[in-house]
Design a protein around this motif. Structure first.
Motif, mmCIF file in Angstrom:
data_model
loop_
_atom_site.group_PDB
_atom_site.id
_atom_site.type_symbol
_atom_site.label_atom_id
_atom_site.label_comp_id
_atom_site.label_asym_id
_atom_site.label_seq_id
_atom_site.Cartn_x
_atom_site.Cartn_y
_atom_site.Cartn_z
ATOM 1 N N ASP A 1 0.845 -1.192 0.000
ATOM 2 C CA ASP A 1 0.000 0.000 0.000
ATOM 3 C C ASP A 1 0.882 1.245 0.000
ATOM 4 O O ASP A 1 1.873 1.316 0.745
ATOM 5 C CB ASP A 1 -0.891 0.038 1.247
ATOM 6 C CG ASP A 1 -2.062 -0.924 1.156
ATOM 7 O OD1 ASP A 1 -2.401 -1.343 0.029
ATOM 8 O OD2 ASP A 1 -2.635 -1.262 2.210
ATOM 9 N N LYS B 1 -4.609 7.041 -1.751
ATOM 10 C CA LYS B 1 -4.119 5.685 -1.551
ATOM 11 C C LYS B 1 -4.009 4.922 -2.866
ATOM 12 O O LYS B 1 -4.773 5.123 -3.799
ATOM 13 C CB LYS B 1 -5.045 4.922 -0.605
ATOM 14 C CG LYS B 1 -4.526 3.560 -0.175
ATOM 15 C CD LYS B 1 -5.450 2.914 0.844
ATOM 16 C CE LYS B 1 -4.919 1.568 1.305
ATOM 17 N NZ LYS B 1 -5.809 0.930 2.305
ATOM 18 N N THR C 1 -3.699 3.429 -8.829
ATOM 19 C CA THR C 1 -4.357 4.481 -8.068
ATOM 20 C C THR C 1 -5.082 5.432 -8.995
ATOM 21 O O THR C 1 -4.723 5.566 -10.164
ATOM 22 C CB THR C 1 -3.339 5.278 -7.224
ATOM 23 O OG1 THR C 1 -4.028 6.202 -6.386
ATOM 24 C CG2 THR C 1 -2.362 6.045 -8.099
ATOM 25 N N PHE D 1 0.869 5.805 -0.550
ATOM 26 C CA PHE D 1 0.072 7.028 -0.531
ATOM 27 C C PHE D 1 0.803 8.097 -1.337
ATOM 28 O O PHE D 1 2.010 8.292 -1.183
ATOM 29 C CB PHE D 1 -0.140 7.507 0.908
ATOM 30 C CG PHE D 1 -0.975 6.563 1.721
ATOM 31 C CD1 PHE D 1 -2.360 6.728 1.793
ATOM 32 C CD2 PHE D 1 -0.390 5.503 2.388
ATOM 33 C CE1 PHE D 1 -3.129 5.844 2.533
ATOM 34 C CE2 PHE D 1 -1.155 4.614 3.135
ATOM 35 C CZ PHE D 1 -2.530 4.792 3.202
#
Length: 288
Positions: A159, A180, A201, A161
């Protein structure tokens, strides 16, 4: 990004501070300063101009606010034993616009930014020197990204950001939006022969130049070859736009291509390669 001579805003983007050997650099995308897609060599917008300055929001502290609050505390607590330091610091924070020139001369022939020593503008990242640490005004507080204690390296499916300003959205202190995503290609393998990877994303205009951060929770290895439990973070690289999308606001195929929802991230290592390489940008893009 703006044309300094008229103050005309030409584009929105994101950047961050990086420190190397006591010097501060503003890191952003090459297409933000040239106005040109580095792969297609075409202009991003309708106008034929190019930015000559970056007006960036930076964090500042208001010394008068701190003086006033300390005075108020002293009226009830002469020893200042109950000062809420966190509240004091946060309350004194403000956002101020600083202008950074993109050229070293008035004729716009000597770019102030550095490009990648091997791949040039094809690596869509530039480093703009903004001065020594000690030369920054005392009320301006810059936070170099590489000063934070990052602990892990990226892996596929992590993951991540993207910290930026989609469509310029922010609050009065101009804190970034955390969008995210997840790493979609092997980070250690150069995607299409360049030091980059793809992330899954749905990013938007205004996020070009954003730093990309990993966050993991659980048991994970650290950079010191140990393991720890909890939340760990790592710096991945620099976001530069959506893969397969022509950076052209009037491309009729744009919406269809955007559905891929893949973003490009340049590996963090390119930043120091650019800074150490010390290769100044060229101005051939001005003729396109």
């Amino acid at each position: 990004m703006e044309f300094a001579e008229t103050g005309m805003e030409m584009a929105l983007g994101t950047g961050f501070i990086y420190e190397h050997l006591g010097l501060y650099y503003l890191i952003t995308n090459g297409h933000c300063v040239t106005g040109v897609n580095p792969e297609t060599r075409t202009r991003i917008s309708r106008h034929a101009g190019y930015p000559t300055a970056i007006k960036a929001g930076v964090r500042t502290r208001d010394p008068e606010y701190i003086k006033q609050k300390l005075f108020e505390y002293s009226q009830t607590d002469p020893l200042l034993s109950k000062v809420d330091t966190e509240q004091l610091i946060h309350g004194s924070l403000k956002s101020e616009k600083l202008t950074f020139k993109l050229y070293q001369d008035e004729f716009h022939t000597r770019p102030a930014w550095f490009i990648h020593p091997q791949h040039g503008y094809l690596v869509d990242v530039v480093a703009i020197p903004i001065g020594e640490k000690g030369a920054i005004p005392a009320h301006v507080h810059l936070y170099p990204l590489n000063a934070f204690p990052f602990e892990c390296e990226p892996e596929v499916s992590d993951d991540v950001f993207v910290l930026g300003y989609p469509f310029g959205i922010t609050d009065p202190l101009e804190y970034p939006i955390w969008k995210k995503g997840s790493i979609a290609t092997e980070p250690s393998i150069a995607f299409m022969g360049l030091p980059r990877m793809l992330i899954d994303t749905a990013t938007r205009s205004g996020m070009s130049g954003s730093p990309v951060i990993i966050k993991r929770t659980g048991i994970h290895p650290t950079l010191e070859d140990s393991e720890r439990f909890g939340t760990a973070a790592g710096f991945v690289g620099v976001y530069s736009g959506r893969y397969g999308v022509e950076k052209d606001n009037f491309n009729k195929d744009r919406l269809e291509k955007e559905n891929v929802q893949l973003g490009i991230v340049w590996r963090k290592e390119v930043i120091e390669e650019i800074i150490i390489g010390h290769v100044s940008g060229t101005i051939d893009f001005q003729q396109l």
